[in-house]
Design a protein around this motif. Structure first.
Motif, PDB file in Angstrom:
ATOM      1  N   PHE A 148       1.973  21.176   1.694  1.00 17.97           N
ATOM      2  CA  PHE A 148       2.238  21.245   0.257  1.00 17.97           C
ATOM      3  C   PHE A 148       2.433  19.841  -0.304  1.00 17.97           C
ATOM      4  N   TRP A 149       3.204  19.013   0.395  1.00 13.31           N
ATOM      5  CA  TRP A 149       3.423  17.629  -0.036  1.00 13.31           C
ATOM      6  C   TRP A 149       2.095  16.873  -0.141  1.00 13.31           C
ATOM      7  N   CYS A 150       1.291  17.000   0.895  1.00 16.27           N
ATOM      8  CA  CYS A 150       0.008  16.271   0.905  1.00 16.27           C
ATOM      9  C   CYS A 150      -0.912  16.744  -0.224  1.00 16.27           C
ATOM     10  N   THR A 151      -0.849  18.030  -0.546  1.00 15.20           N
ATOM     11  CA  THR A 151      -1.661  18.549  -1.650  1.00 15.20           C
ATOM     12  C   THR A 151      -1.239  17.908  -2.968  1.00 15.20           C
ATOM     13  N   LEU A 152       0.056  17.834  -3.219  1.00  8.56           N
ATOM     14  CA  LEU A 152       0.542  17.195  -4.449  1.00  8.56           C
ATOM     15  C   LEU A 152       0.217  15.698  -4.451  1.00  8.56           C
ATOM     16  N   ARG A 153       0.385  15.061  -3.306  1.00  4.27           N
ATOM     17  CA  ARG A 153       0.106  13.622  -3.207  1.00  4.27           C
ATOM     18  C   ARG A 153      -1.373  13.345  -3.465  1.00  4.27           C
ATOM     19  N   ASP A 154      -2.252  14.154  -2.849  1.00  5.88           N
ATOM     20  CA  ASP A 154      -3.686  13.922  -2.985  1.00  5.88           C
ATOM     21  C   ASP A 154      -4.180  14.188  -4.408  1.00  5.88           C
ATOM     22  N   LYS A 155      -3.420  14.972  -5.177  1.00  6.47           N
ATOM     23  CA  LYS A 155      -3.770  15.221  -6.580  1.00  6.47           C
ATOM     24  C   LYS A 155      -3.187  14.163  -7.509  1.00  6.47           C
ATOM     25  N   GLY A 156      -2.528  13.166  -6.925  1.00  3.87           N
ATOM     26  CA  GLY A 156      -1.966  12.087  -7.721  1.00  3.87           C
ATOM     27  C   GLY A 156      -0.666  12.443  -8.421  1.00  3.87           C
ATOM     28  N   LEU A 157       0.011  13.487  -7.952  1.00  2.00           N
ATOM     29  CA  LEU A 157       1.230  13.946  -8.611  1.00  2.00           C
ATOM     30  C   LEU A 157       2.493  13.393  -7.961  1.00  2.00           C
ATOM     31  N   ILE A 158       2.357  12.705  -6.848  1.00  8.05           N
ATOM     32  CA  ILE A 158       3.495  12.060  -6.197  1.00  8.05           C
ATOM     33  C   ILE A 158       3.195  10.563  -6.083  1.00  8.05           C
ATOM     34  N   TYR A 159       4.131   9.757  -6.521  1.00  4.01           N
ATOM     35  CA  TYR A 159       3.968   8.313  -6.456  1.00  4.01           C
ATOM     36  C   TYR A 159       5.298   7.695  -6.023  1.00  4.01           C
ATOM     37  N   LYS A 160       5.243   6.458  -5.571  1.00  4.48           N
ATOM     38  CA  LYS A 160       6.447   5.767  -5.122  1.00  4.48           C
ATOM     39  C   LYS A 160       7.016   4.945  -6.270  1.00  4.48           C
ATOM     40  N   GLY A 161       8.295   5.112  -6.507  1.00  3.19           N
ATOM     41  CA  GLY A 161       8.920   4.383  -7.603  1.00  3.19           C
ATOM     42  C   GLY A 161      10.385   4.149  -7.322  1.00  3.19           C
ATOM     43  N   SER A 162      10.999   3.368  -8.171  1.00  3.11           N
ATOM     44  CA  SER A 162      12.416   3.064  -8.029  1.00  3.11           C
ATOM     45  C   SER A 162      13.199   3.982  -8.959  1.00  3.11           C
ATOM     46  N   TYR A 163      14.238   4.619  -8.396  1.00  2.00           N
ATOM     47  CA  TYR A 163      15.042   5.529  -9.209  1.00  2.00           C
ATOM     48  C   TYR A 163      16.464   4.992  -9.287  1.00  2.00           C
ATOM     49  N   VAL A 201      30.023  12.519  -9.377  1.00  2.00           N
ATOM     50  CA  VAL A 201      28.734  11.828  -9.235  1.00  2.00           C
ATOM     51  C   VAL A 201      28.991  10.344  -8.989  1.00  2.00           C
ATOM     52  N   GLU A 202      27.980   9.684  -8.425  1.00  2.00           N
ATOM     53  CA  GLU A 202      28.067   8.239  -8.182  1.00  2.00           C
ATOM     54  C   GLU A 202      26.768   7.592  -8.644  1.00  2.00           C
ATOM     55  N   TRP A 203      26.852   6.328  -9.031  1.00  2.00           N
ATOM     56  CA  TRP A 203      25.664   5.611  -9.472  1.00  2.00           C
ATOM     57  C   TRP A 203      24.863   5.180  -8.253  1.00  2.00           C
ATOM     58  N   LEU A 204      23.562   5.456  -8.304  1.00  2.00           N
ATOM     59  CA  LEU A 204      22.725   5.192  -7.139  1.00  2.00           C
ATOM     60  C   LEU A 204      21.397   4.610  -7.593  1.00  2.00           C
ATOM     61  N   LYS A 205      20.943   3.630  -6.871  1.00  2.00           N
ATOM     62  CA  LYS A 205      19.640   3.044  -7.132  1.00  2.00           C
ATOM     63  C   LYS A 205      18.915   2.901  -5.812  1.00  2.00           C
ATOM     64  N   GLU A 206      17.739   3.505  -5.732  1.00  2.00           N
ATOM     65  CA  GLU A 206      16.966   3.398  -4.495  1.00  2.00           C
ATOM     66  C   GLU A 206      15.492   3.677  -4.766  1.00  2.00           C
ATOM     67  N   GLU A 207      14.664   3.257  -3.824  1.00  2.00           N
ATOM     68  CA  GLU A 207      13.226   3.509  -3.916  1.00  2.00           C
ATOM     69  C   GLU A 207      12.943   4.897  -3.342  1.00  2.00           C
ATOM     70  N   ASN A 208      12.322   5.750  -4.166  1.00  2.00           N
ATOM     71  CA  ASN A 208      11.997   7.106  -3.753  1.00  2.00           C
ATOM     72  C   ASN A 208      10.574   7.461  -4.159  1.00  2.00           C
ATOM     73  N   TYR A 209      10.115   8.571  -3.623  1.00  2.00           N
ATOM     74  CA  TYR A 209       8.875   9.156  -4.116  1.00  2.00           C
ATOM     75  C   TYR A 209       9.207  10.044  -5.312  1.00  2.00           C
ATOM     76  N   MET A 210       8.361   9.983  -6.339  1.00  2.00           N
ATOM     77  CA  MET A 210       8.595  10.711  -7.577  1.00  2.00           C
ATOM     78  C   MET A 210       7.478  11.733  -7.816  1.00  2.00           C
ATOM     79  N   PHE A 211       7.843  12.868  -8.366  1.00  2.00           N
ATOM     80  CA  PHE A 211       6.864  13.893  -8.769  1.00  2.00           C
ATOM     81  C   PHE A 211       6.703  13.822 -10.282  1.00  2.00           C
ATOM     82  N   ARG A 212       5.463  13.893 -10.745  1.00  2.00           N
ATOM     83  CA  ARG A 212       5.169  13.742 -12.181  1.00  2.00           C
ATOM     84  C   ARG A 212       5.528  15.020 -12.947  1.00  2.00           C
ATOM     85  N   LEU A 213       6.814  15.322 -12.957  1.00  2.00           N
ATOM     86  CA  LEU A 213       7.290  16.517 -13.669  1.00  2.00           C
ATOM     87  C   LEU A 213       7.016  16.410 -15.167  1.00  2.00           C
ATOM     88  N   SER A 214       7.024  15.208 -15.696  1.00  2.00           N
ATOM     89  CA  SER A 214       6.814  15.009 -17.126  1.00  2.00           C
ATOM     90  C   SER A 214       5.476  15.556 -17.602  1.00  2.00           C
TER      91      SER A 214
END
Length: 595
Positions: A148-163, A201-214
């Motif tokens: 499932f992950w690879c399907t979303l990734r191959d469709k360009g819906l998952i990208y690496k970004g900083s959150y 909650v705590e403030w967090l900053k890290e590099e993650n993979y993002m899904f284009r929910l927008s």
């Protein structure tokens, strides 16, 4: 002189009752049950799921309620002749599990196995008849998530970004600034908490993979417009529509492996772990054979979830599915929560209800009946031991059990058979004994399967049970009104009327027992067995009420009743008849706290 009731011969289409010179609603000669192809076609499919339950703590009443709603739907579909699957299971990855296992001094898999087994024991003790039990630590699930992950990734819906943002560890989710609020903790220190859950909650900053929910706000709105019944009840659909009025930020779908080791590694990047909710939601596909054999089941999927996880199921999950080229679920049924004496269940308050103790104290069917009878999907419901005992005594022990006891007892039924129904006795133009209330009862029971079907389909089980309970009360009123125990069994006219009363009452009980099978399977089996109804005579297609009334043959006429197996449902009272029993039970129920 009393005006005689009208007698209609077998060739007529309706029989009406007489009241003040006018007929009441006609009682049709043809059964009102709507029969569809599903009644005879075994290939019609149904797939119902609970959420998979998080194993950071033992099962509680809310978990059981979700499972009972799904079990009721599954049993109802089987009753209709569907090929039905019912999936439940446990969600075993994530930071909370990792922390809980560390606190328990166990490796995560051992910890998960122990808690998962407690869910299975609870479901077994409460007759939850799942066909599939999924654990997210299974190899088949890891393969499904990776695909499932690879399907979303191959469709360009998952990208690496900083959150960067607020993060709730208990909720395992990032939050926007509008989703948090300022407060103070128990030490008086200023902290921020999630507005929805109240967790810190705590403030967090890290590099993650993002899904284009927008990118899915408009597709989700289109889906809900084209499928107005996709989310039920309506108040929860409105909640989802309200959430979609705002822009949807892209969603972080991975966590740094250095912080979270207990989960499925991101395919191709072992430094990241798949976000627990993306991992967990895919379980519904895993069960039906994704990515190979899921198509035959996926278009009939119904999810049953608590309102607290609606956003994950009604926004994130449909967006994931649309992104992967799959349709959203056919329907999402959300339900509210259970409180105790008007207060939210809490370990700190010591009011967590142990469902294991409840099922022992009130029986499995008793607990099932109470939760499904009093549970209202669109508003929170309240639990007390006294409420359970009061309801079960009134509706299972006294009303339903009392009716069966009267009509099957040797005093009224000395031959212990399904007595014959004599048409000239009910009604009769020359010796009419039936009254208008009797015809209203017949009409209510005749239309009961249609109303119960509607409520089962929409998962308003409480409404179905209210309709059944109302009819049971009417049938008790019918018996009480005519007092068959006062009739002279040696008089032929009285004997025919007595037989007619018992026959009608047993027919009513047969309908009630058949319709109650999805809710109280053991009580329903006991009732139907006492009536002599065979295992192959308990399907939806057997709900042909009182055929003798319409001049048709009744397959049960003259049949010997089943053996007397005792009281249908024992009253939950102390020998003195006071109300102390529920209070004594309460100590047992509250004694086992959720960890």
């Amino acid at each position: 002189m009393r005006t005689p009731l009208r007698f209609i011969t077998r060739s007529c289409k309706t029989v009406g009752s007489w009241q003040q010179g006018a007929f009441l609603t006609p009682f049709p000669t043809q059964c009102r049950i709507r029969r569809t192809s599903s009644d005879v076609c075994k290939e019609e499919k149904s797939y119902v799921t609970t959420p998979i339950f998080y194993v950071n703590a033992s099962p509680h009443l809310g978990h059981l309620y979700s499972a009972l709603l799904a079990d009721c739907m599954h049993r109802y579909k089987l009753l209709r002749g569907f090929n039905s699957r019912f999936a439940t299971g446990t969600d075993e990855h994530g930071l909370k599990i990792q922390q809980a296992a560390d606190a328990a001094g166990e490796d995560p898999l051992t910890f998960c196995t122990g808690v998962s087994q407690s869910f299975r024991r609870l479901f077994s003790s409460c007759s939850v008849s799942f066909t599939d039990y999924i654990r997210t630590t299974e190899e088949r699930h890891r393969r499904a998530v990776e695909h499932f992950w690879c399907t979303l990734r191959d469709k360009g819906l998952i990208y690496k970004g900083s959150y960067e943002g607020w993060y709730s560890t208990p909720d395992e989710s990032f939050l926007t600034s509008t989703q948090v609020a300022d407060t103070v903790d128990t030490t008086g220190q200023a902290v921020k908490v999630s507005l929805e859950s109240g967790h810190k909650v705590e403030w967090l900053k890290e590099e993650n993979y993002m899904f284009r929910l927008s990118a899915f706000r408009t597709p989700l709105l289109d889906w809900l417009q084209k499928s107005p019944d996709a989310i039920q009840p309506e108040r929860f659909r409105q909640d989802v529509l309200q959430w979609l009025q705002d822009d949807l930020p892209d969603l972080s779908v991975s966590r740094q492996r250095s912080r979270l080791q207990w989960g499925i590694p991101v395919p191709g990047d072992p430094d990241h772990t798949v976000y627990v909710w993306l991992d967990a939601l895919v379980n519904y596909l895993t069960v039906v054979g994704y990515p190979d054999d899921h198509n035959q089941w996926w278009n009939v999927t119904r999810h049953i979830v608590g309102k607290d996880i609606l956003k994950f199921h009604a926004i994130y999950w449909p967006a994931f599915l649309l992104g992967a080229g799959l349709p959203p679920p056919r329907r999402i049924h959300a339900h509210s929560h259970w409180t105790v004496s008007g207060t939210k269940m809490s370990k700190s308050l010591g009011n967590v209800v142990d469902p294991f103790a409840c099922s022992r104290a009130f029986t499995a069917d008793g607990l099932r009946y109470f939760l499904l009878r009093r549970g209202v999907p669109d508003s929170d419901c309240d639990y007390t031991d006294h409420k359970v005992a009061k309801l079960l005594n009134a509706e299972l022990a006294d009303s339903l059990g009392g009716l069966l006891n009267r009509c099957a007892a040797p005093a009224l039924n000395p031959t212990q058979t399904y007595p014959p129904f004599c048409p000239p006795s009910f009604p009769s133009e020359w010796d009419g004994r039936a009254v208008p209330e009797d015809y209203r009862m017949l009409d209510a029971v005749q239309s009961l399967p249609t109303s119960v079907e509607r409520h089962y389909e929409s998962l308003h089980v409480h409404k179905a049970l209210e309709d059944i309970a109302s009819c049971v009360r009417q049938t008790n009123g019918f018996v009480q009104r005519h007092a068959p125990w006062k009739l002279n069994g040696k008089d032929s006219g009285d004997r025919r009327w007595l037989d007619a009363i018992v026959h009608v009452s047993l027919e009513c009980l047969r309908i009630y027992g058949t319709l109650l099978q999805p809710v109280v399977p053991q009580v329903a089996d006991k009732l139907l067995s006492r009536l002599g109804v065979g295992a192959d005579e308990r399907k939806w297609t057997d709900l042909d009420f009182l055929p003798s009334y319409r001049g048709k043959d009744c397959p049960f006429r003259g049949r010997t009743l089943g053996p007397d197996t005792g009281v249908l449902f024992n009253r939950l009272e102390s020998p003195s008849g006071d109300k102390q029993k529920p209070k004594k039970i309460k100590k047992q129920i509250i004694s086992r706290q959720t960890n």
